[in-house]
Motif scaffolding. Structure first.
Motif, PDB file in Angstrom:
ATOM      1  N   HIS A   6       0.814  -1.219   0.000  1.00  0.00           N
ATOM      2  CA  HIS A   6       0.000   0.000   0.000  1.00  0.00           C
ATOM      3  C   HIS A   6       0.847   1.269   0.000  1.00  0.00           C
ATOM      4  CE1 HIS A   6       0.862  -0.370   4.339  1.00  0.00           C
ATOM      5  NE2 HIS A   6       0.646   0.937   4.393  1.00  0.00           N
ATOM      6  N   GLU A   7       2.162   1.117   0.169  1.00  0.00           N
ATOM      7  CA  GLU A   7       3.067   2.268   0.154  1.00  0.00           C
ATOM      8  C   GLU A   7       3.738   2.481  -1.194  1.00  0.00           C
ATOM      9  OE1 GLU A   7       4.634   2.034   4.783  1.00  0.00           O
ATOM     10  OE2 GLU A   7       5.641   0.814   3.237  1.00  0.00           O
ATOM     11  N   ALA A   8       3.410   1.648  -2.189  1.00  0.00           N
ATOM     12  CA  ALA A   8       4.124   1.676  -3.473  1.00  0.00           C
ATOM     13  C   ALA A   8       4.057   3.042  -4.146  1.00  0.00           C
ATOM     14  CB  ALA A   8       3.575   0.600  -4.404  1.00  0.00           C
ATOM     15  N   LYS A   9       2.871   3.645  -4.170  1.00  0.00           N
ATOM     16  CA  LYS A   9       2.724   4.945  -4.842  1.00  0.00           C
ATOM     17  C   LYS A   9       3.580   6.015  -4.170  1.00  0.00           C
ATOM     18  CE  LYS A   9      -1.956   4.610  -6.859  1.00  0.00           C
ATOM     19  NZ  LYS A   9      -2.051   3.147  -6.982  1.00  0.00           N
ATOM     20  N   ALA A  10       3.503   6.085  -2.841  1.00  0.00           N
ATOM     21  CA  ALA A  10       4.263   7.102  -2.116  1.00  0.00           C
ATOM     22  C   ALA A  10       5.763   6.850  -2.224  1.00  0.00           C
ATOM     23  CB  ALA A  10       3.831   7.122  -0.649  1.00  0.00           C
ATOM     24  N   TYR A  11       6.166   5.581  -2.178  1.00  0.00           N
ATOM     25  CA  TYR A  11       7.584   5.261  -2.261  1.00  0.00           C
ATOM     26  C   TYR A  11       8.136   5.637  -3.636  1.00  0.00           C
ATOM     27  CZ  TYR A  11      11.945   2.692  -1.639  1.00  0.00           C
ATOM     28  OH  TYR A  11      13.280   2.360  -1.524  1.00  0.00           O
ATOM     29  N   ALA A  12       7.366   5.370  -4.683  1.00  0.00           N
ATOM     30  CA  ALA A  12       7.806   5.743  -6.031  1.00  0.00           C
ATOM     31  C   ALA A  12       7.905   7.251  -6.174  1.00  0.00           C
ATOM     32  CB  ALA A  12       6.849   5.169  -7.068  1.00  0.00           C
ATOM     33  N   ARG A  13       6.929   7.969  -5.646  1.00  0.00           N
ATOM     34  CA  ARG A  13       6.961   9.428  -5.726  1.00  0.00           C
ATOM     35  C   ARG A  13       8.214   9.975  -5.051  1.00  0.00           C
ATOM     36  NH1 ARG A  13       4.902  13.069  -8.911  1.00  0.00           N
ATOM     37  NH2 ARG A  13       3.059  11.734  -9.007  1.00  0.00           N
ATOM     38  N   GLU A  14       8.653   9.298  -3.984  1.00  0.00           N
ATOM     39  CA  GLU A  14       9.817   9.754  -3.230  1.00  0.00           C
ATOM     40  C   GLU A  14      11.130   9.361  -3.897  1.00  0.00           C
ATOM     41  OE1 GLU A  14      11.914   8.807   1.120  1.00  0.00           O
ATOM     42  OE2 GLU A  14       9.806   8.308   0.772  1.00  0.00           O
ATOM     43  N   THR A  15      11.176   8.187  -4.517  1.00  0.00           N
ATOM     44  CA  THR A  15      12.463   7.640  -4.962  1.00  0.00           C
ATOM     45  C   THR A  15      12.683   7.653  -6.471  1.00  0.00           C
ATOM     46  OG1 THR A  15      11.568   5.390  -5.017  1.00  0.00           O
ATOM     47  CG2 THR A  15      12.578   6.120  -2.949  1.00  0.00           C
ATOM     48  N   MET A  16      11.636   7.731  -7.259  1.00  0.00           N
ATOM     49  CA  MET A  16      11.811   7.727  -8.717  1.00  0.00           C
ATOM     50  C   MET A  16      11.866   9.167  -9.223  1.00  0.00           C
ATOM     51  SD  MET A  16       9.494   4.560 -10.134  1.00  0.00           S
ATOM     52  CE  MET A  16      10.485   4.238 -11.593  1.00  0.00           C
ATOM     53  N   ARG A  17      13.062   9.671  -9.343  1.00  0.00           N
ATOM     54  CA  ARG A  17      13.247  11.050  -9.759  1.00  0.00           C
ATOM     55  C   ARG A  17      14.477  11.135 -10.655  1.00  0.00           C
ATOM     56  NH1 ARG A  17      11.692  16.144  -8.347  1.00  0.00           N
ATOM     57  NH2 ARG A  17      13.245  17.809  -8.549  1.00  0.00           N
ATOM     58  N   GLY A  18      14.381  11.957 -11.675  1.00  0.00           N
ATOM     59  CA  GLY A  18      15.519  12.137 -12.562  1.00  0.00           C
ATOM     60  C   GLY A  18      15.521  11.148 -13.708  1.00  0.00           C
ATOM     61  N   ILE A  19      16.718  10.797 -14.157  1.00  0.00           N
ATOM     62  CA  ILE A  19      16.898  10.013 -15.376  1.00  0.00           C
ATOM     63  C   ILE A  19      17.043   8.533 -15.053  1.00  0.00           C
ATOM     64  CG2 ILE A  19      18.428   9.609 -17.331  1.00  0.00           C
ATOM     65  CD1 ILE A  19      19.208  12.608 -17.127  1.00  0.00           C
ATOM     66  N   TRP A  20      16.139   7.730 -15.604  1.00  0.00           N
ATOM     67  CA  TRP A  20      16.238   6.271 -15.557  1.00  0.00           C
ATOM     68  C   TRP A  20      16.423   5.799 -17.002  1.00  0.00           C
ATOM     69  CZ3 TRP A  20      13.959   2.801 -11.399  1.00  0.00           C
ATOM     70  CH2 TRP A  20      13.977   3.444 -10.144  1.00  0.00           C
ATOM     71  N   ALA A  21      17.340   4.883 -17.214  1.00  0.00           N
ATOM     72  CA  ALA A  21      17.683   4.433 -18.575  1.00  0.00           C
ATOM     73  C   ALA A  21      17.281   2.980 -18.785  1.00  0.00           C
ATOM     74  CB  ALA A  21      19.183   4.579 -18.818  1.00  0.00           C
ATOM     75  N   ALA A  22      16.925   2.645 -20.014  1.00  0.00           N
ATOM     76  CA  ALA A  22      16.607   1.264 -20.385  1.00  0.00           C
ATOM     77  C   ALA A  22      17.869   0.597 -20.927  1.00  0.00           C
ATOM     78  CB  ALA A  22      15.493   1.240 -21.432  1.00  0.00           C
ATOM     79  N   ALA A  23      18.254  -0.502 -20.301  1.00  0.00           N
ATOM     80  CA  ALA A  23      19.536  -1.145 -20.607  1.00  0.00           C
ATOM     81  C   ALA A  23      19.456  -2.028 -21.846  1.00  0.00           C
ATOM     82  CB  ALA A  23      19.991  -1.983 -19.424  1.00  0.00           C
ATOM     83  N   LEU A  24      20.398  -1.829 -22.748  1.00  0.00           N
ATOM     84  CA  LEU A  24      20.684  -2.819 -23.779  1.00  0.00           C
ATOM     85  C   LEU A  24      21.467  -3.948 -23.127  1.00  0.00           C
ATOM     86  CD1 LEU A  24      21.793  -0.265 -26.475  1.00  0.00           C
ATOM     87  CD2 LEU A  24      20.003  -1.944 -26.887  1.00  0.00           C
ATOM     88  N   ASN A  25      21.167  -5.178 -23.473  1.00  0.00           N
ATOM     89  CA  ASN A  25      21.877  -6.319 -22.907  1.00  0.00           C
ATOM     90  C   ASN A  25      23.011  -6.747 -23.828  1.00  0.00           C
ATOM     91  OD1 ASN A  25      20.938  -7.147 -20.360  1.00  0.00           O
ATOM     92  ND2 ASN A  25      19.064  -7.965 -21.256  1.00  0.00           N
ATOM     93  N   PRO A  26      24.239  -6.809 -23.313  1.00  0.00           N
ATOM     94  CA  PRO A  26      25.335  -7.288 -24.172  1.00  0.00           C
ATOM     95  C   PRO A  26      25.338  -8.811 -24.282  1.00  0.00           C
ATOM     96  CG  PRO A  26      26.170  -6.702 -21.991  1.00  0.00           C
ATOM     97  CD  PRO A  26      24.698  -6.376 -21.986  1.00  0.00           C
ATOM     98  N   PHE A  27      25.421  -9.307 -25.519  1.00  0.00           N
ATOM     99  CA  PHE A  27      25.592 -10.737 -25.771  1.00  0.00           C
ATOM    100  C   PHE A  27      26.960 -10.934 -26.427  1.00  0.00           C
ATOM    101  CE2 PHE A  27      20.876 -10.177 -26.167  1.00  0.00           C
ATOM    102  CZ  PHE A  27      20.551 -10.821 -24.975  1.00  0.00           C
ATOM    103  N   ASP A  28      27.646 -11.985 -26.037  1.00  0.00           N
ATOM    104  CA  ASP A  28      29.010 -12.191 -26.525  1.00  0.00           C
ATOM    105  C   ASP A  28      29.021 -12.807 -27.923  1.00  0.00           C
ATOM    106  OD1 ASP A  28      28.608 -14.964 -26.261  1.00  0.00           O
ATOM    107  OD2 ASP A  28      29.701 -15.088 -24.359  1.00  0.00           O
TER     108      ASP A  28
END
Length: 317
Positions: A6-28
């Motif tokens: 039940h705290e998910a919305k408030a926790y996200a509002r507090e901690t999700m700020r700024g730039i988040w990037a989507a990772a490309l996965n390296p395969f060898d």
């Protein structure tokens, strides 16, 4: 888990700020996951570029080419490497809902902060509101972790703002990555207020969305680590200026990246976006690697054109 359901919305509002990037996965070279390469990239993204969070095992990460165990391992490695230095949101998207739940429970167990689930393909279904609401409710009923919606054209349709706003009422829905025309995400932002975080992956719209819509989160694509180096962090710079209300200065910095954006845009073959992104990573000194089927590799001619554009883009290495 660092918060109760039940705290998910408030926790996200507090901690999700700024730039988040989507990772490309390296395969060898053998198309196996390069765990050491992924860890090296994460250290650079977090330590050098100060990216605040990472979106793992999504479309950029070629999740559709990975086995269930590989997807779980991808999450575990990323959560371990990010530790307390950066947030994580794991894509648990799949057409099979049992797989979605299994991946969600693994995300909870491995220390992920959040998960993201894209809207399912709905063949022959044109009245989607009730279907989509019940789909996300089914997941919310079975998972305690914060869940972000994700709507994009690849599903064959776009979730309507009214549907998203209804789903946003569910207790652990805390965000949406809304890859839609701007008028749609503006309308949703106005509808949900502070209830959930709304974002889109268009980097060139990020500054305007901070200024005009009060957005606090960029969620997510590859520009944060393709447009920046340890010695040239202009996306980070214009973001901080915008958060400080210095919008004229922020626009000058943002616009100075136009030659880099054009270098990427003009050399990216329409059928090879992932291979192009990985080759650009290699030019930056990151670990790129191969792509898996059905994606195609760049030709030597395409690599040469990309390298030439990179050299003239003005990025400082």
């Amino acid at each position: 888990m660092k918060y109760a359901k039940h705290e998910a919305k408030a926790y996200a509002r507090e901690t999700m700020r700024g730039i988040w990037a989507a990772a490309l996965n390296p395969f060898d070279a053998n198309l196996a996951m390069d765990e050491a390469g992924l860890r090296r990239n994460i250290r650079h993204w977090v330590d050098d570029l100060e990216i605040k969070g990472l979106f793992l095992a999504g479309k950029q990460g070629e999740f559709w080419s990975m086995s269930l165990e590989e997807r779980k391992r991808n999450m575990t490695v990323a959560a371990d490497e990010c530790g307390d230095k950066a947030g994580t949101i794991m894509s648990i998207s799949d057409q099979n809902v049992d797989t979605v739940v299994e991946l969600g429970r693994h995300a909870e167990a491995c220390g992920a902060d959040y998960v993201v689930v894209h809207a399912p393909m709905l063949s022959f279904c044109h009245d989607r509101d009730e279907v989509l609401y019940n789909y996300y409710k089914y997941l919310c009923d079975r998972l305690d972790i914060g869940i972000a919606m994700w709507s994009h054209p690849d599903s064959g349709y776009l979730m309507e703002p009214e549907t998203c706003a209804r789903v946003a009422e569910l207790p652990n829905i805390m965000a949406i990555k809304y890859s839609v025309p701007r008028e749609m995400y503006v309308r949703l932002t106005q509808m949900v207020g502070d209830k959930i975080l709304v974002s889109t992956s268009a980097e060139d719209e990020w500054l305007d969305n901070i200024e005009e819509l009060g957005w606090q989160l960029y969620l997510c694509s590859s520009p944060p680590y393709l447009l920046q180096t340890a010695n040239d962090r202009r996306m980070h710079e214009y973001t901080q200026l915008a958060f400080a209300g210095k919008f004229a200065e922020a626009r000058r910095v943002r616009d100075s990246l136009n030659p880099v954006r054009e270098a990427i845009r003009s050399t990216k073959p329409g059928g090879k976006p992932t291979a192009h992104g990985k080759y650009w990573q290699e030019l930056l000194g990151q670990v790129g690697g191969r792509v898996r089927h059905p994606m195609l590799e760049l030709t030597e001619t395409e690599k040469a054109a990309t390298s030439a554009a990179f050299e003239s883009s003005g990025l400082l290495l």
